[in-house]
Design a protein around this motif. Structure first.
Motif, PDB file in Angstrom:
ATOM      1  N   VAL A  71       2.246  -9.283   7.102  1.00 34.61           N
ATOM      2  CA  VAL A  71       1.397  -9.024   8.263  1.00 34.61           C
ATOM      3  C   VAL A  71       0.867  -7.595   8.206  1.00 34.61           C
ATOM      4  O   VAL A  71       1.348  -6.765   7.432  1.00 34.61           O
ATOM      5  CB  VAL A  71       2.153  -9.267   9.600  1.00 34.61           C
ATOM      6  CG1 VAL A  71       2.518 -10.731   9.758  1.00 34.61           C
ATOM      7  CG2 VAL A  71       3.382  -8.370   9.709  1.00 34.61           C
ATOM      8  N   ASP A  72      -0.088  -7.313   9.055  1.00 34.76           N
ATOM      9  CA  ASP A  72      -0.779  -6.019   9.119  1.00 34.76           C
ATOM     10  C   ASP A  72       0.060  -4.999   9.886  1.00 34.76           C
ATOM     11  O   ASP A  72      -0.403  -4.385  10.839  1.00 34.76           O
ATOM     12  CB  ASP A  72      -2.148  -6.242   9.777  1.00 34.76           C
ATOM     13  CG  ASP A  72      -3.058  -5.050   9.688  1.00 34.76           C
ATOM     14  OD1 ASP A  72      -2.812  -4.160   8.848  1.00 34.76           O
ATOM     15  OD2 ASP A  72      -4.036  -5.004  10.460  1.00 34.76           O
ATOM     16  N   ASN A  73       1.308  -4.797   9.449  1.00 39.46           N
ATOM     17  CA  ASN A  73       2.249  -3.978  10.210  1.00 39.46           C
ATOM     18  C   ASN A  73       1.991  -2.474  10.164  1.00 39.46           C
ATOM     19  O   ASN A  73       2.644  -1.714  10.866  1.00 39.46           O
ATOM     20  CB  ASN A  73       3.685  -4.283   9.790  1.00 39.46           C
ATOM     21  CG  ASN A  73       3.929  -4.061   8.313  1.00 39.46           C
ATOM     22  OD1 ASN A  73       3.069  -3.550   7.591  1.00 39.46           O
ATOM     23  ND2 ASN A  73       5.103  -4.449   7.857  1.00 39.46           N
ATOM     24  N   LYS A  74       1.030  -2.021   9.365  1.00 38.96           N
ATOM     25  CA  LYS A  74       0.676  -0.589   9.339  1.00 38.96           C
ATOM     26  C   LYS A  74      -0.449  -0.281  10.336  1.00 38.96           C
ATOM     27  O   LYS A  74      -0.817   0.872  10.520  1.00 38.96           O
ATOM     28  CB  LYS A  74       0.227  -0.171   7.941  1.00 38.96           C
ATOM     29  CG  LYS A  74       1.245  -0.435   6.844  1.00 38.96           C
ATOM     30  CD  LYS A  74       2.269   0.640   6.757  1.00 38.96           C
ATOM     31  CE  LYS A  74       3.177   0.577   5.555  1.00 38.96           C
ATOM     32  NZ  LYS A  74       3.625  -0.680   5.070  1.00 38.96           N
ATOM     33  N   ASN A  75      -0.986  -1.321  10.960  1.00 37.40           N
ATOM     34  CA  ASN A  75      -2.091  -1.140  11.898  1.00 37.40           C
ATOM     35  C   ASN A  75      -1.593  -0.372  13.123  1.00 37.40           C
ATOM     36  O   ASN A  75      -0.583  -0.760  13.724  1.00 37.40           O
ATOM     37  CB  ASN A  75      -2.661  -2.495  12.316  1.00 37.40           C
ATOM     38  CG  ASN A  75      -4.016  -2.368  12.976  1.00 37.40           C
ATOM     39  OD1 ASN A  75      -4.182  -1.633  13.928  1.00 37.40           O
ATOM     40  ND2 ASN A  75      -4.975  -3.082  12.439  1.00 37.40           N
ATOM     41  N   PRO A  76      -2.272   0.719  13.513  1.00 36.57           N
ATOM     42  CA  PRO A  76      -1.831   1.505  14.665  1.00 36.57           C
ATOM     43  C   PRO A  76      -2.016   0.770  16.002  1.00 36.57           C
ATOM     44  O   PRO A  76      -1.398   1.149  16.999  1.00 36.57           O
ATOM     45  CB  PRO A  76      -2.709   2.761  14.612  1.00 36.57           C
ATOM     46  CG  PRO A  76      -3.910   2.350  13.831  1.00 36.57           C
ATOM     47  CD  PRO A  76      -3.452   1.294  12.870  1.00 36.57           C
ATOM     48  N   ARG A  83      -0.983  -9.649  12.805  1.00 43.47           N
ATOM     49  CA  ARG A  83      -1.913 -10.608  12.201  1.00 43.47           C
ATOM     50  C   ARG A  83      -1.627 -10.726  10.711  1.00 43.47           C
ATOM     51  O   ARG A  83      -1.252  -9.754  10.049  1.00 43.47           O
ATOM     52  CB  ARG A  83      -3.366 -10.216  12.471  1.00 43.47           C
ATOM     53  CG  ARG A  83      -3.795  -8.907  11.865  1.00 43.47           C
ATOM     54  CD  ARG A  83      -5.194  -8.525  12.286  1.00 43.47           C
ATOM     55  NE  ARG A  83      -5.517  -7.202  11.764  1.00 43.47           N
ATOM     56  CZ  ARG A  83      -6.712  -6.683  11.756  1.00 43.47           C
ATOM     57  NH1 ARG A  83      -7.734  -7.371  12.243  1.00 43.47           N
ATOM     58  NH2 ARG A  83      -6.918  -5.481  11.264  1.00 43.47           N
ATOM     59  N   PRO A  84      -1.771 -11.931  10.160  1.00 46.71           N
ATOM     60  CA  PRO A  84      -1.491 -12.131   8.737  1.00 46.71           C
ATOM     61  C   PRO A  84      -2.462 -11.357   7.848  1.00 46.71           C
ATOM     62  O   PRO A  84      -3.636 -11.210   8.184  1.00 46.71           O
ATOM     63  CB  PRO A  84      -1.692 -13.627   8.531  1.00 46.71           C
ATOM     64  CG  PRO A  84      -1.834 -14.231   9.874  1.00 46.71           C
ATOM     65  CD  PRO A  84      -2.166 -13.145  10.838  1.00 46.71           C
ATOM     66  N   TYR A 107     -11.404  -1.410   5.881  1.00 45.09           N
ATOM     67  CA  TYR A 107     -10.054  -1.297   6.441  1.00 45.09           C
ATOM     68  C   TYR A 107      -9.045  -1.277   5.304  1.00 45.09           C
ATOM     69  O   TYR A 107      -9.132  -2.076   4.372  1.00 45.09           O
ATOM     70  CB  TYR A 107      -9.766  -2.477   7.373  1.00 45.09           C
ATOM     71  CG  TYR A 107      -8.358  -2.447   7.931  1.00 45.09           C
ATOM     72  CD1 TYR A 107      -7.997  -1.494   8.874  1.00 45.09           C
ATOM     73  CD2 TYR A 107      -7.404  -3.347   7.496  1.00 45.09           C
ATOM     74  CE1 TYR A 107      -6.705  -1.439   9.374  1.00 45.09           C
ATOM     75  CE2 TYR A 107      -6.108  -3.303   7.983  1.00 45.09           C
ATOM     76  CZ  TYR A 107      -5.761  -2.351   8.925  1.00 45.09           C
ATOM     77  OH  TYR A 107      -4.484  -2.292   9.417  1.00 45.09           O
ATOM     78  N   ASN A 108      -8.084  -0.369   5.356  1.00 45.63           N
ATOM     79  CA  ASN A 108      -7.035  -0.267   4.343  1.00 45.63           C
ATOM     80  C   ASN A 108      -5.718  -0.703   4.980  1.00 45.63           C
ATOM     81  O   ASN A 108      -5.123   0.035   5.764  1.00 45.63           O
ATOM     82  CB  ASN A 108      -6.938   1.163   3.826  1.00 45.63           C
ATOM     83  CG  ASN A 108      -5.895   1.306   2.741  1.00 45.63           C
ATOM     84  OD1 ASN A 108      -5.145   0.395   2.439  1.00 45.63           O
ATOM     85  ND2 ASN A 108      -5.845   2.491   2.149  1.00 45.63           N
ATOM     86  N   ALA A 109      -5.262  -1.911   4.651  1.00 43.88           N
ATOM     87  CA  ALA A 109      -4.026  -2.441   5.224  1.00 43.88           C
ATOM     88  C   ALA A 109      -2.800  -1.661   4.753  1.00 43.88           C
ATOM     89  O   ALA A 109      -1.750  -1.736   5.391  1.00 43.88           O
ATOM     90  CB  ALA A 109      -3.876  -3.918   4.876  1.00 43.88           C
ATOM     91  N   ASP A 110      -2.923  -0.893   3.660  1.00 47.24           N
ATOM     92  CA  ASP A 110      -1.789  -0.108   3.174  1.00 47.24           C
ATOM     93  C   ASP A 110      -1.407   1.020   4.131  1.00 47.24           C
ATOM     94  O   ASP A 110      -0.257   1.429   4.184  1.00 47.24           O
ATOM     95  CB  ASP A 110      -2.086   0.494   1.796  1.00 47.24           C
ATOM     96  CG  ASP A 110      -2.131  -0.564   0.711  1.00 47.24           C
ATOM     97  OD1 ASP A 110      -1.539  -1.658   0.897  1.00 47.24           O
ATOM     98  OD2 ASP A 110      -2.778  -0.313  -0.321  1.00 47.24           O
ATOM     99  N   ASP A 111      -2.409   1.544   4.878  1.00 53.99           N
ATOM    100  CA  ASP A 111      -2.099   2.633   5.814  1.00 53.99           C
ATOM    101  C   ASP A 111      -2.649   2.399   7.225  1.00 53.99           C
ATOM    102  O   ASP A 111      -2.464   3.224   8.106  1.00 53.99           O
ATOM    103  CB  ASP A 111      -2.591   3.980   5.266  1.00 53.99           C
ATOM    104  CG  ASP A 111      -4.103   4.084   5.156  1.00 53.99           C
ATOM    105  OD1 ASP A 111      -4.835   3.207   5.656  1.00 53.99           O
ATOM    106  OD2 ASP A 111      -4.573   5.069   4.546  1.00 53.99           O
TER     107      ASP A 111
END
Length: 147
Positions: A71-76, A83-84, A107-111
């Motif tokens: 999931v997009d766990n780095k999203n602030p 979200r997957p 968008y960079n899902a890594d950060d």
């Protein structure tokens, strides 16, 4: 006079044909691309007057910590953090700025950050993806999957 008219018609025909030939010869970004690290595949398609890119697969689709899909766990934004990653839009409506080049936000899902970006087709199977934060820029080359 007929000779001059034929010459003028030939020049006009060449002028009008040149842009069409150039547009047909330019490689298109549409299709599936693998990131430089090989950890994700992104499908690029037309959207509006530009291009969009969505994650369609991951090398490691399951998070080893949770045993569940990544999931997009780095999203602030907490409302987006669950979200997957597969199906995640990385960019939408990037606009053409030159032949084979588009510009917009990525968008960079890594950060969890969104950056000014450009996408350039550098060959039939190569795509250069760049992002900038202020004056600091970086990028990577993606390769086309299949065709």
């Amino acid at each position: 006079m007929a000779c001059k008219l034929g010459f003028v018609i030939a020049i006009i025909a060449t002028a009008f044909a040149a842009p069409a030939a150039h547009a047909q010869g330019a490689p298109e970004p549409f299709g599936v691309w693998q990131t430089q690290a090989g950890d994700a595949r992104v499908k690029i398609s037309k959207c509006g007057g530009g291009i969009c890119g969505v994650v369609v697969s991951l090398r490691d689709p399951i998070d080893p910590m949770t045993g569940k899909p990544q999931v997009d766990n780095k999203n602030p934004n907490p409302s987006l953090a669950n979200r997957p990653i597969i199906g995640l839009p990385l960019f939408s409506a990037m606009q053409p700025v030159a032949a084979g080049k588009w510009s917009g936000q990525i968008y960079n899902a890594d950060d969890g950050g969104t950056y000014a970006s450009s996408v350039s087709v550098t060959g039939e199977s190569m795509l250069r993806v760049e992002g900038c934060v202020g004056a600091l820029c970086g990028g990577e080359t993606w390769t086309r999957v299949g065709r």
